[in-house]
Design a protein around this motif. Structure first.
Motif, mmCIF file in Angstrom:
data_model
loop_
_atom_site.group_PDB
_atom_site.id
_atom_site.type_symbol
_atom_site.label_atom_id
_atom_site.label_comp_id
_atom_site.label_asym_id
_atom_site.label_seq_id
_atom_site.Cartn_x
_atom_site.Cartn_y
_atom_site.Cartn_z
ATOM 1 N N THR A 139 -50.722 13.407 -39.789
ATOM 2 C CA THR A 139 -50.322 14.320 -40.862
ATOM 3 C C THR A 139 -51.531 15.070 -41.414
ATOM 4 O O THR A 139 -51.499 16.299 -41.576
ATOM 5 C CB THR A 139 -49.649 13.549 -42.004
ATOM 6 O OG1 THR A 139 -48.461 12.904 -41.518
ATOM 7 C CG2 THR A 139 -49.273 14.480 -43.147
ATOM 8 N N ALA A 185 -46.743 12.660 -36.231
ATOM 9 C CA ALA A 185 -46.676 12.148 -37.599
ATOM 10 C C ALA A 185 -45.240 11.812 -37.993
ATOM 11 O O ALA A 185 -44.971 10.751 -38.576
ATOM 12 C CB ALA A 185 -47.255 13.176 -38.567
ATOM 13 N N GLY A 243 -49.488 7.742 -38.408
ATOM 14 C CA GLY A 243 -48.715 8.815 -39.034
ATOM 15 C C GLY A 243 -49.516 9.569 -40.074
ATOM 16 O O GLY A 243 -49.464 10.807 -40.144
ATOM 17 N N SER A 246 -43.465 4.305 -31.679
ATOM 18 C CA SER A 246 -42.356 4.494 -32.615
ATOM 19 C C SER A 246 -41.051 4.073 -31.970
ATOM 20 O O SER A 246 -40.234 3.363 -32.571
ATOM 21 C CB SER A 246 -42.274 5.963 -33.055
ATOM 22 O OG SER A 246 -43.443 6.346 -33.729
ATOM 23 N N ALA A 265 -43.996 8.615 -36.146
ATOM 24 C CA ALA A 265 -44.616 7.379 -36.621
ATOM 25 C C ALA A 265 -44.142 7.009 -38.017
ATOM 26 O O ALA A 265 -43.788 5.845 -38.285
ATOM 27 C CB ALA A 265 -46.133 7.518 -36.595
ATOM 28 N N LEU A 266 -44.128 7.971 -38.930
ATOM 29 C CA LEU A 266 -43.743 7.668 -40.310
ATOM 30 C C LEU A 266 -42.247 7.360 -40.418
ATOM 31 O O LEU A 266 -41.837 6.522 -41.239
ATOM 32 C CB LEU A 266 -44.122 8.836 -41.223
ATOM 33 C CG LEU A 266 -45.636 9.096 -41.350
ATOM 34 C CD1 LEU A 266 -45.903 10.295 -42.245
ATOM 35 C CD2 LEU A 266 -46.352 7.854 -41.883
#
Length: 225
Positions: free
Chosen positions: A112, A82, A108, A209, A85-86
């Motif tokens: 999460t 998470a 993400g 990512s 990705a975020l």
């Protein structure tokens, strides 16, 4: 006589940096105050001893430290995926709305939600209120569906087999959980598929990512002429 070309770097905006840093410090302190105030309210208003909220569950229950270790590893992997990705989604804001950024956002958010759910046992707790587990898991399915849809649009440029393996493993874990089979080793099979699925998904999210950040950095790099 030839003169040497000199380049001058613009002065760093120290004042702006300090203001930004001060704002971050204030935000961190505010979040800390909210969390600590919540502990006080729980202790004084709801009668929940703060001691039970700040210590490790195994320490409170006097269980061996290895209790739940695989589950904890799974939670860590959810959050790693998470965060990767975020962070990549936020860092590539200048790239605009792209299919890869949508994949990062969906992945993400799904990771999460799954990490928080596993850590706090949310869907199990809600299911005890009489709501069917399949209904509780609807948000999870929506986010997973969004991830698979956007990942399909960028399948040629991403390690799609990692995501396929993840979805397959998690699907088998869910099927093993739902199957009315009560034999020795059933839980092991269910949790094994789940762990493998988490690891494949985390690897996929970290890989795309890195790919998004690398391509974003290349697009912002000044051309050498």
């Amino acid at each position: 006589m030839s003169a040497k070309a000199q380049t001058h770097s613009p002065p760093a905006p120290t004042g702006g940096w300090h203001r930004s840093e001060a704002g971050t410090i204030i935000a961190v302190l505010l979040v800390s105050v909210v969390i600590l105030a919540s502990l006080v309210v729980a202790d004084r208003v709801f009668g929940i001893d703060y001691y039970d909220l700040v210590r490790d569950p195994n320490a409170i229950a006097r269980n061996p430290g290895y209790f739940g270790i695989v589950s904890n590893i799974g939670v860590i992997m959810w959050i790693v995926g998470a965060a990767a990705a975020l962070q990549a989604f936020a860092a590539t804001f200048d790239a605009g709305t792209t299919a890869l950024r949508r994949t990062l956002l969906a992945g993400g958010l799904f990771s999460t939600l799954m990490g928080i759910d596993d850590f706090l046992m949310l869907h199990e707790a809600v299911a005890t209120m009489g709501i069917p587990e399949e209904v509780v898991l609807v948000p999870h399915m929506i986010l997973l569906g969004a991830l698979c849809y956007y990942a399909y649009t960028v399948r040629a440029a991403t390690p799609r087999l990692l995501l396929v393996a993840s979805v397959l493993s998690m699907g088998l874990s869910f099927a093993a959980d739902m199957a009315p089979i009560h034999v020795g080793g059933a839980t092991f099979v269910e949790e094994a598929f789940k762990l493998v699925g988490i690891l494949f998904l985390t690897t996929y999210l970290v890989a795309i990512s890195h790919q998004a950040l690398r391509h974003g950095g290349a697009s912002r790099r000044p051309a050498i002429g």
